[in-house]
Design an enzyme around this catalytic site. Structure first.
Site, PDB file in Angstrom:
ATOM      1  N   LYS A  72       0.799  -1.221   0.000  1.00 38.93           N
ATOM      2  CA  LYS A  72       0.000   0.000   0.000  1.00 38.93           C
ATOM      3  C   LYS A  72       0.837   1.279   0.000  1.00 38.93           C
ATOM      4  CE  LYS A  72      -4.328  -1.830   1.804  1.00 38.93           C
ATOM      5  NZ  LYS A  72      -5.441  -1.616   2.759  1.00 38.93           N
ATOM      6  N   GLY A 130      -5.521  -0.162  16.651  1.00 36.38           N
ATOM      7  CA  GLY A 130      -4.472  -0.328  15.653  1.00 36.38           C
ATOM      8  C   GLY A 130      -3.871   0.994  15.227  1.00 36.38           C
ATOM      9  N   TYR A 220     -11.081  -9.774   8.274  1.00 36.24           N
ATOM     10  CA  TYR A 220     -11.941 -10.960   8.180  1.00 36.24           C
ATOM     11  C   TYR A 220     -11.142 -12.252   8.294  1.00 36.24           C
ATOM     12  CZ  TYR A 220     -10.548 -11.250   3.184  1.00 36.24           C
ATOM     13  OH  TYR A 220      -9.838 -11.358   2.015  1.00 36.24           O
TER      14      TYR A 220
END
Length: 275
Positions: A72, A130, A220
């Site tokens: 990213k 986080g 997930y």
């Protein structure tokens, strides 16, 4: 007869990548939109060192790439980042754009859109778990929803402040910091967003859920997570990493194909794939 070659190619890149549901989601979108004969979406294991070479080897049929961890930040060097991607130092969408590539971040709009579909369109306070790239996107999404105060729980306060501190100032969100793995002695918050893949103990998850009206576990890997289960048991709004994955994919499909796909059939196949 040999079938005609696909005229438009897209794919998800990352490492590891074999678990990704993105191919299922995007190919379902192509079917819904009636373009499956001309569009394909694959999966390729690529790390930061191999990203530039992969992109350079793509032919004119390539339209776009979904970039997940650990790509990213590295993808920002391969095209013109949008203001959002540059601000967050994180991009998840690479568009070839006929030789003038650019990079976008659809995680932010994915989070905001998923909350909106669940009836949560605004908030003023938040609990954020986080401090990585997804946490930065989540903080931007929370700011778009109107959040002005957020309590951050991370493993390292130093890392959390380094990653989120200046971003919070830029976005107008006052940040406080608490200890990871604990239930803070704090007032109730409007929303909770977790961006941490490590499972939480059930008692901690239950305690955190008691502090909020809506819970969004943006991963997930271990669905349903302890937060997912605690939110359901508490009867509050519960969103999972599938909701984020589909939310950001809907925007990617729009950017890559120029077409709008409804999220409902994508959510259906993604949740079904998790059993």
């Amino acid at each position: 007869m040999t079938p005609a070659p696909t005229t438009h190619r897209c794919a998800v890149l990352g490492r590891p990548i074999e678990h990704s549901l993105s191919p299922l989601i995007h190919t379902t979108a192509y079917a819904v939109l009636g373009i499956a004969d001309d569009w394909s979406y694959g999966r390729h294991e690529v790390d930061e060192a191999g990203l530039a070479g992969f992109v350079a080897g793509c032919g004119p049929e390539w339209v776009g790439l979904s970039c997940t961890a650990p790509l990213k930040q590295a993808v920002l060097d391969l095209g013109r980042p949008t203001e959002r991607a540059r601000l967050l130092a994180s991009g998840n969408t690479f568009l070839f754009n006929d030789g003038d590539p650019w990079v976008e971040n659809t995680d932010v709009t994915g989070l905001v859109g998923a909350f909106a579909r669940a009836g949560v369109t605004s908030a003023s306070t938040a609990l954020l778990l986080g401090n990585g790239a997804t946490a930065r996107s989540a903080l931007a999404a929370l700011a778009e929803m109107g959040v002005t105060d957020a309590l951050v729980l991370g493993r390292s306060r130093e890392r959390a402040e380094a990653s989120l501190g200046s971003l919070g100032e830029h976005l107008g969100v006052r940040l406080a910091y608490g200890a990871w793995g604990t239930v803070p002695d704090a007032d109730a918050t409007d929303v909770l967003v977790s961006t941490v893949s490590t499972p939480l103990p059930a008692d901690v998850a239950t305690g955190l859920v008691r502090l909020t009206r809506a819970c969004f576990d943006a991963t997930y890997n271990h669905y349903p997570t302890a937060l997912d289960r605690a939110a359901r048991a508490a009867g509050i709004v519960q969103l999972s990493g599938i909701d984020l994955l589909v939310g950001q994919a809907v925007d990617q499909v729009r950017l890559m194909t120029g077409r709008e796909c409804p999220p409902e059939p994508l959510l259906e196949v993604a949740y079904a794939a998790l059993g």
